[in-house]
Design a protein around this motif. Structure first.
Motif, PDB file in Angstrom:
ATOM      1  N   PHE A  33       0.806  -1.219   0.000  1.00 45.98           N
ATOM      2  CA  PHE A  33       0.000   0.000   0.000  1.00 45.98           C
ATOM      3  C   PHE A  33       0.839   1.269   0.000  1.00 45.98           C
ATOM      4  N   SER A  34       2.164   1.155  -0.008  1.00 46.87           N
ATOM      5  CA  SER A  34       3.013   2.364  -0.045  1.00 46.87           C
ATOM      6  C   SER A  34       4.333   2.048  -0.741  1.00 46.87           C
ATOM      7  N   GLN A  35       4.243   1.674  -2.013  1.00 46.04           N
ATOM      8  CA  GLN A  35       5.438   1.299  -2.749  1.00 46.04           C
ATOM      9  C   GLN A  35       6.309   2.520  -3.034  1.00 46.04           C
ATOM     10  N   GLN A  36       7.605   2.281  -3.144  1.00 50.50           N
ATOM     11  CA  GLN A  36       8.549   3.363  -3.404  1.00 50.50           C
ATOM     12  C   GLN A  36       8.316   3.955  -4.798  1.00 50.50           C
ATOM     13  N   ILE A  37       8.574   5.254  -4.908  1.00 46.16           N
ATOM     14  CA  ILE A  37       8.365   5.929  -6.196  1.00 46.16           C
ATOM     15  C   ILE A  37       9.667   6.458  -6.792  1.00 46.16           C
ATOM     16  N   VAL A  38      10.785   6.356  -6.057  1.00 42.15           N
ATOM     17  CA  VAL A  38      12.060   6.818  -6.606  1.00 42.15           C
ATOM     18  C   VAL A  38      12.379   6.032  -7.883  1.00 42.15           C
ATOM     19  N   GLY A  39      12.731   6.760  -8.939  1.00 36.41           N
ATOM     20  CA  GLY A  39      13.023   6.134 -10.223  1.00 36.41           C
ATOM     21  C   GLY A  39      11.854   6.179 -11.190  1.00 36.41           C
ATOM     22  N   ASN A  40      10.636   6.349 -10.655  1.00 37.88           N
ATOM     23  CA  ASN A  40       9.465   6.448 -11.540  1.00 37.88           C
ATOM     24  C   ASN A  40       9.539   7.721 -12.388  1.00 37.88           C
ATOM     25  N   ILE A  41       9.022   7.654 -13.597  1.00 40.34           N
ATOM     26  CA  ILE A  41       8.996   8.810 -14.495  1.00 40.34           C
ATOM     27  C   ILE A  41       7.535   9.170 -14.784  1.00 40.34           C
ATOM     28  N   TYR A  42       7.201  10.444 -14.590  1.00 39.41           N
ATOM     29  CA  TYR A  42       5.835  10.924 -14.762  1.00 39.41           C
ATOM     30  C   TYR A  42       5.794  12.048 -15.795  1.00 39.41           C
TER      31      TYR A  42
END
Length: 558
Positions: A33-42
């Motif tokens: 329910f709270s996965q890491q977002i570092v590295g994601n591209i938006y």
């Protein structure tokens, strides 16, 4: 024993432990329910431009907007680099942005327009024509080979950083890795062109796959996982990037929890303690504030064998080793002040500082020792990349108004599930009755009993949960275990025909005409009680199930 990676992925949380000689040196967490977002591209949309801070806030569809500084904008020509942010950005403008830092406390995530894609052997940079080689590769001839290879294969409008693990790998392996990243970049470019902000364009690997990519090298002797699904996924990924390591992957197939088998659970609990004892009998205390982390060294029970100064130096040296270990384990970042026991000799001071520097050199997270202050304190910094373990596992204590901390509700729920698994494995019983705080009971049961149903299906056992508002939030009591019939009689707080005085707390989520009341954490669906929210009603129970009861209103009291 060497180095091992141990993965526990049972339940709602994935935990990865890195062991050296069977001792925990690093622990990483990821929750469903709270996965890491570092590295994601938006693909984001600029919401605010702040000239005074030379920064902007960008809406990417997350709970908090992403902070971007002017130096992280891309692309910028030499002329544009001299411009102010208000000349480069305006509200409503769309940006392709990558998350570089998670939300920490009240601060939102940080991002950059200088995108990069990390692979097994190289990192692809989309914003600059640059070639770099990891400083950890010390062989001059190998550095020369890798630099030349990178220059030969790098696209004209891209850059490459060759990672440490690429040392002595074949040209074909490295080219294969780069081609894979270029394919991902093409997909990102296409996705951005066909999307409207805010939108997630590229999601980074989950925790286990990141560990495979970044940590599973020839230096790792074993990679052990406790779920078949993750085991097969890791096998498949390793077969693609490093086939020779496939024989080092193991599936842990035993009813005893994997972290208990490796004595990791106990070490995690110690990471929440303020005091850490040293082998010599001394100890260190770790106190974290918003501004900095203070570490104090004490001789404790250690009195030495010869003289006071030797006792002090020995304690400080052992403390330096332990401090470097704890900073990494607890993932403490920011400003760190260390108060070693006072040493009269500058040679002794240098000796202790050198031990600290040598140990911190093994830490992949960037650290910088600034030296001794006039007060004899060691000043240092460590890059803050994630929440420290204490922040992740704990929350401000509602019992002491924030002067201390307790475990977060999510952590307690996960611990309760582990306790259920352990008891059922040891006792070999059909059913179990658990007593917890109503907040924990509600999370364990879930909406419509879905969480409890899922847990029972996984364990193939009957689980009954009783809420007790007088129980401390962290307390998990096993009241009884036995046959299903025996436990059911003890577990259900009401029977069909019971008349109760209840307060309607809220409307039913799916049937707004009904109301919801709770009796010691047990949900009672009050038929046609949706309009009675905040009123007390006299009801009669007409249906009883494991996770909820239904009742009809006899009389409205107020």
């Amino acid at each position: 024993m060497g180095k091992e990676i141990v993965v526990n992925a049972q339940g709602l949380e994935t935990r990865v432990a890195i062991l050296e000689n069977r001792r925990l040196v690093e622990i990483l967490f990821e929750r469903e329910f709270s996965q890491q977002i570092v590295g994601n591209i938006y693909l984001g949309q600029v919401e605010n431009v702040l000239p005074g801070m030379q920064s902007a806030f960008v809406d990417v569809g997350l709970e908090k907007n992403v902070f971007v500084h002017v130096k992280d904008l891309f692309p910028l020509s030499n002329k544009e680099q001299k411009k102010r942010i208000e000349e480069l950005l305006e509200p409503g403008q769309e940006l392709l942005i990558q998350i570089t830092k998670e939300s920490l406390g009240s601060k939102g995530p940080r991002g950059t327009c200088k995108l990069n894609l990390p692979g097994r052997y190289v990192v692809l940079l989309n914003y600059v024509n640059h070639v770099g080689v990891s400083r950890r590769i010390e062989d001059k001839e190998e550095r020369k080979r890798l630099r030349q290879l990178a220059q030969d294969i790098v696209p004209a409008d891209k850059g490459i950083i060759v990672r440490t693990v690429a040392a002595y790998k074949s040209n074909q392996e490295i080219k294969h890795d780069l081609n894979f990243l270029l394919k991902i970049w093409d997909d990102i470019h296409e996705g951005a062109n066909n999307s409207k902000a805010p939108a997630l364009i590229h999601q980074d690997l989950n925790l286990i796959k990141q560990i495979v990519r970044d940590n599973f090298t020839d230096r790792i002797d074993k990679f052990i996982l406790d779920t078949k699904e993750d085991y097969y996924q890791v096998e498949e990924l390793v077969d693609y990037i490093s086939p020779r390591l496939k024989s080092r992957i193991y599936y842990y197939n035993h009813p005893k929890p994997i972290f208990d088998h490796y004595d990791i659970e106990e070490e995690i609990e110690k990471l929440l303690e303020r005091k850490v004892w040293l082998n010599c009998g001394g100890y260190i205390t770790i106190d974290t504030t918003e501004a900095l982390t203070a570490v104090d060294v004490n001789t404790g029970k250690y009195v030495g064998k010869d003289n006071l100064q030797q006792t002090i130096v020995k304690t400080n040296i052992e403390a330096a080793r332990e401090i470097s270990k704890q900073l990494r384990l607890r993932d403490i970042g920011g400003i760190i002040i260390i108060d070693f026991i006072d040493m009269k000799s500058s040679q002794d001071q240098d000796k202790v500082l050198q031990v600290l520097k040598n140990k911190l050199a093994q830490d992949k997270t960037k650290t910088n020792i600034l030296g001794l202050t006039k007060l004899g304190l060691v000043e240092m910094t460590r890059k803050k990349e994630r929440e420290r373990i204490g922040q992740f596992l704990q929350q401000d204590c509602s019992y002491c108004q924030g002067t201390g901390q307790i475990l977060s509700e999510d952590t307690i729920v996960i611990q309760a599930i582990r306790k259920i698994r352990e008891v059922l494995w040891k006792k070999k019983k059909e059913a179990i009755l658990l007593e917890v705080h109503p907040n924990i009971a509600a999370k364990l049961i879930g909406l419509g009993g879905k969480n409890l149903e899922k847990l029972e299906k996984r364990l193939k056992k009957n689980i009954y949960i009783k809420g007790n508002p007088e129980l401390h939030l962290e307390k998990v009591n096993i009241l009884k275990f036995g046959s299903r019939e025996e436990i059911e009689k003890l577990a259900l707080p009401v029977e069909v025909g019971d008349e109760l005085l209840l307060e309607v707390e809220e409307r039913h989520l799916y049937r707004s005409q009904d109301g919801i009341a709770r009796l010691k954490g047990y949900i009672i669906d009050i038929i046609d009680g949706g309009s009675k929210v905040d009123n007390k009603v006299q009801v009669k129970v007409v249906k009883v199930t494991k996770t909820y009861a239904q009742a009809k209103i006899i009389e409205t009291i107020n």
